[in-house]
Write an enzyme that holds these catalytic residues in place. Structure first.
Site, PDB file in Angstrom:
ATOM      1  N   HIS A   1     -40.223   7.554   9.197  1.00 35.23           N
ATOM      2  CA  HIS A   1     -39.317   8.288  10.083  1.00 35.23           C
ATOM      3  C   HIS A   1     -38.612   7.479  11.301  1.00 35.23           C
ATOM      4  CE1 HIS A   1     -41.981  10.873   8.242  1.00 35.23           C
ATOM      5  NE2 HIS A   1     -41.145  11.968   8.446  1.00 35.23           N
TER       6      HIS A   1
ATOM      7  N   HIS B   1     -44.876  12.021  13.367  1.00 40.22           N
ATOM      8  CA  HIS B   1     -44.026  11.483  12.210  1.00 40.22           C
ATOM      9  C   HIS B   1     -43.249   9.993  12.862  1.00 40.22           C
ATOM     10  CE1 HIS B   1     -41.632  14.715  14.075  1.00 40.22           C
ATOM     11  NE2 HIS B   1     -40.777  13.932  13.952  1.00 40.22           N
TER      12      HIS B   1
ATOM     13  N   LEU C   1     -47.866  19.127  13.282  1.00 36.81           N
ATOM     14  CA  LEU C   1     -47.014  19.580  14.723  1.00 36.81           C
ATOM     15  C   LEU C   1     -47.749  20.476  15.436  1.00 36.81           C
ATOM     16  CD1 LEU C   1     -43.504  19.278  12.922  1.00 36.81           C
ATOM     17  CD2 LEU C   1     -44.393  17.796  14.718  1.00 36.81           C
TER      18      LEU C   1
ATOM     19  N   ASP D   1     -38.885  19.074  18.732  1.00 41.37           N
ATOM     20  CA  ASP D   1     -38.629  20.479  18.333  1.00 41.37           C
ATOM     21  C   ASP D   1     -39.661  21.265  17.623  1.00 41.37           C
ATOM     22  OD1 ASP D   1     -35.865  20.576  19.629  1.00 41.37           O
ATOM     23  OD2 ASP D   1     -35.419  18.936  18.090  1.00 41.37           O
TER      24      ASP D   1
ATOM     25  N   ASN E   1     -33.704  16.583  20.625  1.00 42.53           N
ATOM     26  CA  ASN E   1     -32.565  16.165  20.133  1.00 42.53           C
ATOM     27  C   ASN E   1     -32.128  17.353  19.190  1.00 42.53           C
ATOM     28  OD1 ASN E   1     -34.121  16.388  17.665  1.00 42.53           O
ATOM     29  ND2 ASN E   1     -34.766  14.195  17.578  1.00 42.53           N
TER      30      ASN E   1
ATOM     31  N   ILE F   1     -32.423  18.588  16.531  1.00 37.89           N
ATOM     32  CA  ILE F   1     -32.286  18.346  14.985  1.00 37.89           C
ATOM     33  C   ILE F   1     -33.772  18.389  14.563  1.00 37.89           C
ATOM     34  CG2 ILE F   1     -31.852  16.671  13.195  1.00 37.89           C
ATOM     35  CD1 ILE F   1     -29.265  17.589  14.257  1.00 37.89           C
TER      36      ILE F   1
ATOM     37  N   HIS G   1     -33.793  11.310  10.172  1.00 38.49           N
ATOM     38  CA  HIS G   1     -35.030  11.955  10.678  1.00 38.49           C
ATOM     39  C   HIS G   1     -36.312  11.444   9.789  1.00 38.49           C
ATOM     40  CE1 HIS G   1     -38.617  14.521  10.943  1.00 38.49           C
ATOM     41  NE2 HIS G   1     -38.695  14.611   9.726  1.00 38.49           N
TER      42      HIS G   1
ATOM     43  N   ARG H   1     -77.019  35.158  17.234  1.00 37.91           N
ATOM     44  CA  ARG H   1     -76.231  34.899  18.531  1.00 37.91           C
ATOM     45  C   ARG H   1     -76.899  34.895  19.854  1.00 37.91           C
ATOM     46  NH1 ARG H   1     -72.926  40.166  20.081  1.00 37.91           N
ATOM     47  NH2 ARG H   1     -74.357  41.788  19.090  1.00 37.91           N
TER      48      ARG H   1
ATOM     49  N   SER I   1     -69.655  39.066  23.189  1.00 34.83           N
ATOM     50  CA  SER I   1     -69.917  38.975  21.848  1.00 34.83           C
ATOM     51  C   SER I   1     -70.505  37.583  21.197  1.00 34.83           C
ATOM     52  CB  SER I   1     -68.810  39.443  20.902  1.00 34.83           C
ATOM     53  OG  SER I   1     -68.164  40.718  21.361  1.00 34.83           O
TER      54      SER I   1
ATOM     55  N   GLU J   1     -57.313  31.277  19.684  1.00 33.24           N
ATOM     56  CA  GLU J   1     -58.442  30.486  19.007  1.00 33.24           C
ATOM     57  C   GLU J   1     -57.823  29.027  18.314  1.00 33.24           C
ATOM     58  OE1 GLU J   1     -57.244  33.529  17.960  1.00 33.24           O
ATOM     59  OE2 GLU J   1     -58.930  34.761  18.383  1.00 33.24           O
TER      60      GLU J   1
ATOM     61  N   HIS K   1     -62.745  41.962   9.811  1.00 29.13           N
ATOM     62  CA  HIS K   1     -63.653  41.523  10.722  1.00 29.13           C
ATOM     63  C   HIS K   1     -64.866  40.736   9.887  1.00 29.13           C
ATOM     64  CE1 HIS K   1     -61.115  42.764  13.684  1.00 29.13           C
ATOM     65  NE2 HIS K   1     -61.849  42.506  14.798  1.00 29.13           N
TER      66      HIS K   1
ATOM     67  N   ARG L   1     -74.641  38.845  14.137  1.00 28.70           N
ATOM     68  CA  ARG L   1     -74.505  39.882  14.973  1.00 28.70           C
ATOM     69  C   ARG L   1     -75.599  40.856  15.193  1.00 28.70           C
ATOM     70  NH1 ARG L   1     -72.658  45.775  14.730  1.00 28.70           N
ATOM     71  NH2 ARG L   1     -72.203  46.443  16.881  1.00 28.70           N
TER      72      ARG L   1
HETATM   73  C1  LIG Z   1     -47.506  21.783  11.051  1.00 27.29           C
HETATM   74  C2  LIG Z   1     -46.465  20.973  10.337  1.00 27.29           C
HETATM   75  N1  LIG Z   1     -45.492  21.565   9.639  1.00 27.29           N
HETATM   76  C3  LIG Z   1     -44.733  20.946   8.877  1.00 27.29           C
HETATM   77  C4  LIG Z   1     -44.461  19.515   9.168  1.00 27.29           C
HETATM   78  C5  LIG Z   1     -43.498  18.620   8.530  1.00 27.29           C
HETATM   79  N2  LIG Z   1     -42.391  18.104   9.326  1.00 27.29           N
HETATM   80  C6  LIG Z   1     -42.711  16.807  10.009  1.00 27.29           C
HETATM   81  S1  LIG Z   1     -41.560  16.693  11.098  1.00 27.29           S
HETATM   82  C7  LIG Z   1     -40.738  18.150  10.852  1.00 27.29           C
HETATM   83  C8  LIG Z   1     -39.663  18.769  11.776  1.00 27.29           C
HETATM   84  C9  LIG Z   1     -38.922  17.445  12.192  1.00 27.29           C
HETATM   85  O1  LIG Z   1     -38.257  18.130  13.201  1.00 27.29           O
HETATM   86  P1  LIG Z   1     -38.655  17.815  14.809  1.00 27.29           P
HETATM   87  O2  LIG Z   1     -39.889  17.934  15.165  1.00 27.29           O
HETATM   88  O3  LIG Z   1     -37.361  18.085  15.781  1.00 27.29           O
HETATM   89  O4  LIG Z   1     -38.472  16.109  15.035  1.00 27.29           O
HETATM   90  P2  LIG Z   1     -37.362  15.123  14.806  1.00 27.29           P
HETATM   91  O5  LIG Z   1     -36.505  15.404  13.540  1.00 27.29           O
HETATM   92  O6  LIG Z   1     -36.617  15.267  15.978  1.00 27.29           O
HETATM   93  O7  LIG Z   1     -37.729  13.840  14.269  1.00 27.29           O
HETATM   94  C10 LIG Z   1     -41.564  18.870   9.895  1.00 27.29           C
HETATM   95  C11 LIG Z   1     -41.064  20.373   9.474  1.00 27.29           C
HETATM   96  C12 LIG Z   1     -45.485  18.848   9.992  1.00 27.29           C
HETATM   97  N3  LIG Z   1     -45.708  17.583  10.199  1.00 27.29           N
HETATM   98  N4  LIG Z   1     -46.542  19.656  10.793  1.00 27.29           N
END
Ligand SMILES: Cc1ncc(C[n+]2csc(CCOP(=O)(O)OP(=O)(O)O)c2C)c(N)n1
Length: 697
Positions: A59, A99, A150, A186, A216, A218, A290, A389, A416, A443, A505, A552
């Site tokens: 990336h 990434h 992410l 993002d 950015n 994007i 990207h 517990r 709990s 959580e 639950h 429980r």
């Molecule tokens: C939980 C999760 N879902 C999906 C992805 C796959 N993924 C990697 S980067 C990205 C989105 C990229 O957009 P952004 O976060 O804005 O990064 P940029 O394009 O600015 O590098 C996704 C969906 C991931 N890494 N983690």
């Protein structure tokens, strides 16, 4: 809806090329001109473009877009020393958008982290390199946490900031005084976990937490306006943060914003408007930069546009020197810190160092063993028929008193989960000296923050929620396992035995699902004694997380008399031997069902069928035994029966595919728990009948 108040995207650093880069008040910062700044940032961009191109995957967009932010942060603000990547009082930097790993690798290389050689950069994403696709903690010196999924990194950073505040309150600002910076994309801010993290950090007023948002606009599918219109400034502000929006390619604006954030009495967001793939004339500013190599033509054009003439993987000497100077600028601060540490009162210093090592060394080692022994002695003298517990709470009363590094909490189920031990003060702003955290109904954020706390070091985090909500924490538990971090999850209400709350639950598949995660220990103790022993094992499991699945409902104490050994340490053991001859039947069970197996054994004895009961508190420890020992525990009875109020998956490794399983095969129901056990056939009669049927009796 489009994002409000967008700053215009910058395309080239020409607008301010002649402006001098203001010198920060930090005496150790490296003053550079704007032109030098640009060249330093371009070194990051070039390494990212070239490494991704060579690997034919990766990336480039994020490192190129965020290079200005990172250059300002790492050369002027971040406190770290490449000569000691584990310096406890270093600022933490988390690349939540994992990434963009080449951003971090380029920085570590340029700053002089010894192992991050240019060869490693050339081996980006190759087997055995320290430059894997996404940053992996423990694999690469200088990488604070494993990111890629992410949102996790942001929540890790919240945990790191909590640990910092707590340790500062415990040991003083002379020894613990660092910031936590996190770069988010993002995608990080779209993930639900980010809301939990932001709300918790705002509530706790973690003023030393600074989020740099690579704004950015994007993501992979294209402009974020395809799916998102959140005003992040308002979002963070409403959670109690200070928030600013700046041009993320203007080093003066970046520095000013970081300085302001460092003065803030709240956590800070700096939304840095950037251009993804900055410098790439055709793919920059679009999703095309990207997540794939730019290609030779675009790279050549980017080099031209950025004014970067050095060949791939080569950094001009003067730029390399500037980066190295930035890498060395905190050495005096580190040496001064070491002096302050050495000057601490001996007992305080020894305790601080012990906590950071994460060991129960010296007297406290005995303390853990002694506490466990005392508890077991008491239970031997005065057996207790209580829920596990509640047994856990008894254990915690003693353990938290002996081990002040234990920082507990619950996701709004304190009463709990029984995780708040006697005498535990709540950790809150502005007094962070407490050891119990009200995480709120969060959580996922809780589990990821716990990872950050463990990664920070000096604390052992444990939490509480219902076992069924382990699904809500699973991504963070998985990362704790991957990173080998000691976090302990107390998960109560561990079966249909919770009764009336019903199938929403009642965990059914959760034990199996958790047992599927490598390097996670899932403990399901059968009584108060085993609960104490499982706590001891979880605390001693320094290289991985643990889940304590607890009931429980009350369970009788099945362990009588005092045994100094930790019998749970082998994962399974013969709890009750067969009577009246060699066992024809082995009855295996975990948790609350061990009592049921013990009842079934009596019924079988009455039918002249000797049976043994094997308690199985932890599959992972059993499977880690040498073959012969495991075989001895499993035994050679004609018939193997397993009993667990969950699904069968996983049990075949113990009872064989021909073994008999008494448990659940679908969801539970809402009713008093004894009715449910009867309805689903989880009774001693049914277990005995199943064994007899297999014997043809
Ligand atoms: C939980 C999760 N879902 C999906 C992805 C796959 N993924 C990697 S980067 C990205 C989105 C990229 O957009 P952004 O976060 O804005 O990064 P940029 O394009 O600015 O590098 C996704 C969906 C991931 N890494 N983690």
């Amino acid at each position: 809806m489009t994002k409000p108040d967008r700053l215009p995207a910058a395309n080239a650093p020409t607008a301010q090329a002649s402006r001098f880069y203001a010198v920060a008040p930090d005496p150790n910062s490296v003053p550079v001109s704007r032109a030098d700044h640009d060249r330093m940032a371009n070194a990051v961009r070039a390494l990212a473009m070239d490494a991704v191109e060579k690997a034919k995957s990766g990336h480039p967009g994020l490192p190129m877009g965020a290079a200005d932010i990172a250059t300002v942060l790492f050369t002027r603000f971040l406190k770290f020393d490449p000569a000691d990547p584990a310096w406890p009082d270093r600022d933490r930097f988390v690349l939540s958008a994992g990434h963009g790993s080449m951003l971090l690798y380029a920085l570590l290389h340029l700053l002089g982290y010894e192992r991050m050689t240019i060869e490693e950069i050339k081996r980006f994403r190759q087997f055995g390199s320290i430059t894997p696709g996404h940053p992996e903690h423990g694999h690469t010196p200088g990488v604070e946490t494993t990111t890629g999924p992410l949102g996790q990194g942001l929540a890790n950073a919240v945990g790191m900031a909590i640990a910092e505040r707590h340790l500062a309150a415990s040991f003083g600002g002379d020894i613990v005084d660092h910031s936590t910076f996190v770069l988010v994309s993002d995608g990080d801010l779209m993930e639900g976990i980010s809301q939990e993290a932001i709300a918790l950090a705002g509530h706790l007023q973690l003023k030393k937490l600074i989020v740099l948002y690579d704004d950015n606009g994007i993501s992979i599918d294209g402009p974020t306006s395809l799916s998102d219109g959140v005003d992040q400034i308002k979002r963070f502000e409403s959670a109690g943060w200070t928030a600013a929006r700046i041009d993320g390619h203007d080093p003066v604006a970046i520095a000013d914003a970081i300085e302001a954030a460092k003065r803030s009495d709240r956590p800070s967001l700096i939304a840095c408007r950037t251009t993804i793939g900055f410098g790439a004339p055709n793919k920059g500013g679009t999703e095309k930069s990207h997540g794939s190599p730019l290609g030779p033509e675009e790279i050549a054009a980017a080099r031209h546009k950025l004014g970067w003439s050095a060949p791939p993987f080569e950094i001009p000497g003067d730029i390399r020197e500037r980066w190295r100077a930035a890498g060395e600028r905190n050495k005096p601060a580190r040496l001064a810190w070491e002096k302050r540490l050495a000057a601490l009162a001996a007992d305080k210093r020894v305790e601080f160092e012990r906590r950071l090592r994460g060991e129960f060394g010296g007297s406290l080692d005995d303390g853990l063993a002694r506490t466990v022994n005392d508890l077991k002695q008491k239970l031997a003298q005065e057996p207790k028929e209580i829920a596990t517990r509640a047994a856990s709470e008894l254990a915690l009363d003693a353990l938290t008193a002996a081990l002040p590094e234990m920082v507990g909490g619950s996701a709004d189920l304190t009463g709990s989960n029984n995780t708040r031990a006697k005498g535990m003060k709540v950790l809150k702003a502005p007094d962070y000296s407490g050891t119990f955290i009200h995480f709120g109904v969060r959580e996922h954020g809780m589990a990821a923050a716990m990872n950050g706390m463990a990664l920070h070091g000096g604390v052992i985090p444990y939490s509480g929620t219902f076992l069924v909500f382990s699904d809500y924490c699973r991504p963070a538990i998985r990362l704790a396992a991957l990173m080998g971090q000691r976090v302990i999850h107390v998960m109560t209400h561990d079966s249909i035995g919770l009764g009336e709350d019903g199938p929403t639950h009642q965990p059914v598949e959760h034990l199996a699902a958790l047992r599927a995660i490598p390097n996670l220990k899932v403990f399901r103790p059968c009584d108060a004694v085993e609960t104490v022993e499982c706590w001891q094992l979880a605390l001693l499991s320094k290289a991985g997380p643990s889940v304590l699945a607890l009931t429980r409902q009350n369970t009788p104490q099945l362990r009588h008399g005092f045994d100094a050994r930790n019998r749970c340490a082998t994962g399974a053991y013969e709890l009750i031997a067969a009577d009246g001859g060699p066992a024809l039947v082995s009855l295996f069970a975990s948790g609350s069902e061990v009592a049921l197996a013990a009842e079934a054994r009596k019924k079988l004895a009455a039918r002249n069928t000797p049976a043994r009961v094997v308690s199985v508190p932890c599959f992972e420890l059993l499977f880690a035994l040498p073959d012969s020992e495991r075989a001895a525990v499993i035994g050679t009875a004609q018939v193997n029966v397993a009993v667990e109020a969950g699904i069968r998956q996983g049990w075949d490794a113990i009872i064989g595919s021909g073994g008999t399983f008494v448990g659940m095969s679908g969801f539970g129901a809402s009713a008093p728990y004894k009715d449910l056990y009867r309805h689903f056939g989880l009774t001693a009669e049914k277990v005995a009948e199943a064994a007899l049927a297999r014997l043809g009796k």
